[in-house]
Design an enzyme around this catalytic site. Structure first.
Site, PDB file in Angstrom:
ATOM      1  N   SER A   1      33.952  33.009 -24.899  1.00 35.18           N
ATOM      2  CA  SER A   1      35.262  33.648 -24.801  1.00 35.18           C
ATOM      3  C   SER A   1      35.956  33.638 -26.168  1.00 35.18           C
ATOM      4  O   SER A   1      35.393  34.101 -27.156  1.00 35.18           O
ATOM      5  CB  SER A   1      36.091  32.931 -23.727  1.00 35.18           C
ATOM      6  OG  SER A   1      37.259  33.645 -23.414  1.00 35.18           O
TER       7      SER A   1
ATOM      8  N   ASP B   1      31.768  40.629 -16.078  1.00 36.06           N
ATOM      9  CA  ASP B   1      32.909  40.128 -16.849  1.00 36.06           C
ATOM     10  C   ASP B   1      34.021  41.172 -16.898  1.00 36.06           C
ATOM     11  O   ASP B   1      33.812  42.302 -17.330  1.00 36.06           O
ATOM     12  CB  ASP B   1      32.447  39.785 -18.267  1.00 36.06           C
ATOM     13  CG  ASP B   1      33.421  38.891 -19.022  1.00 36.06           C
ATOM     14  OD1 ASP B   1      34.620  38.899 -18.689  1.00 36.06           O
ATOM     15  OD2 ASP B   1      32.985  38.197 -19.952  1.00 36.06           O
TER      16      ASP B   1
ATOM     17  N   HIS C   1      33.903  36.528 -15.810  1.00 33.47           N
ATOM     18  CA  HIS C   1      33.992  35.866 -17.109  1.00 33.47           C
ATOM     19  C   HIS C   1      33.623  34.383 -17.037  1.00 33.47           C
ATOM     20  O   HIS C   1      32.930  33.858 -17.911  1.00 33.47           O
ATOM     21  CB  HIS C   1      35.415  36.030 -17.650  1.00 33.47           C
ATOM     22  CG  HIS C   1      35.608  35.510 -19.036  1.00 33.47           C
ATOM     23  ND1 HIS C   1      34.984  36.053 -20.137  1.00 33.47           N
ATOM     24  CD2 HIS C   1      36.363  34.471 -19.516  1.00 33.47           C
ATOM     25  CE1 HIS C   1      35.343  35.404 -21.233  1.00 33.47           C
ATOM     26  NE2 HIS C   1      36.174  34.435 -20.879  1.00 33.47           N
TER      27      HIS C   1
END
Length: 332
Positions: free
Chosen positions: A128, A271, A304
């Site tokens: 991330s 995601d 995610h």
């Protein structure tokens, strides 16, 4: 357990021209002593910290003794983004969170590495926001990283990501319970409708007052509010939209031609934050000018957060890079 250590950074000028007389950079070292083994830098995500393994370690399934990133072979270094609050310094460090960029953090990490007399890295890996900072580190030192491994991330913030950063920023600056409320919204970006259905399927709590999905969201809001300072959350959220901000497509292509790093792109098919489409596009651009680029995709309904959930897949993807290198070194 590795102790929290500090490097003092003096006379640092941010990308926006703001001068900082002093910034403390806190970090932890796991595995082998510095100077005795290949170095792996692990960059934490938005609400993460340097505690990658051990008690409360957020990547224990990936890193550790006899794990894929083997602490018995590698030196593993994890820096805290200044102001993330893990050192208790959030309010003291952040007067204006919008002064900082992801590139500033990457520069600070390199400053820290140079202070530790480390110039060459075997790998930089991050998920991330941590993956975005890994890209920025590579842009700054294109020949000093052997393996660049951004996970559930990308080299630039997309319009979709920038839009969600704005929504988060508005909540953080206007809500009566800013961290709590912002987290409720963020959790819906980190997961998917399919993930929530599989987990809750419209069930209610025993008292029938709340749906379990509501209790789950409220729990995560309270949990983050209890451990994360408002100024820290504002900064980390803001940094997301600055990933790749000072790098245009031409510069990105120039980097791809120049870098000696082997680039391993790892996305998550579901995601909603750093979408797989953006990563596939990045891969198509890179492979035109660089033969040392690989693309892998985690298959998951969890969105995610799959980079923190689907460890079996992630270990399989990374196994060749870390385990094969280790075996070759031992055989030599």
């Amino acid at each position: 357990m590795s102790t929290l250590q500090k490097i003092d950074i003096f006379d640092f000028t941010l990308q926006q021209g703001v001068y900082k007389r002093w910034l403390p950079l806190y970090y932890q070292v796991f595995g082998q002593l510095i100077g005795t083994a290949p170095v792996v830098v692990v960059n934490h995500a938005l609400t993460g910290n340097s505690q990658v393994i051990g008690q409360n370690g957020w990547w224990n399934d990936l890193i550790g003794e006899n794990k894929t990133i083997d602490a018995g072979f590698y030196t593993i270094i994890a820096f805290n983004i200044p102001g993330n609050g893990f050192d208790g310094q959030a309010e003291n460090l952040i007067q204006n969170y919008k002064e900082y960029t992801a590139k500033d953090i990457a520069r600070l990490f390199w400053e820290g590495l140079h202070s530790l007399k480390i110039a060459q890295l075997f790998a930089v890996i991050g998920g991330s926001l941590g993956g975005g900072i890994a890209w920025e580190m590579a842009f700054l030192q294109p020949k000093n990283i052997q393996h660049l491994i951004p996970v559930a991330s990308d080299w630039k913030a997309s319009d979709w990501l920038i839009a969600n950063v704005l929504v988060q920023d508005k909540i953080l600056n206007n809500s009566e319970n800013p961290v709590y409320d912002a987290r409720l919204h963020a959790m819906l970006l980190y997961r998917t409708p399919q993930s929530l259905k599989a987990k809750f399927n419209r069930s209610k709590n025993d008292n029938q007052e709340l749906y379990q999905i509501e209790s789950w969201l409220l729990h995560h809001g309270q949990k983050l509010e209890n451990r994360f300072a408002l100024e820290s959350y504002k900064l980390m959220n803001h940094l997301l939209k600055t990933i790749g901000e000072s790098t245009n497509c031409g510069q990105f292509l120039a980097f791809a031609k120049e870098t000696s790093a082997e680039i391993h792109l790892i996305s998550v098919d579901s995601d909603y934050f750093f979408t797989a489409d953006e990563n596939r596009e990045t891969y198509e651009i890179l492979k035109r000018v660089n033969s040392k680029v690989h693309y892998s995709e985690i298959q998951s309904i969890h969105g995610h957060d799959a980079f923190l959930i689907e460890f079996e897949q992630l270990n399989q993807i990374l196994k060749n890079t870390f385990t094969t290198t280790k075996l070759k070194t031992k055989q030599a």
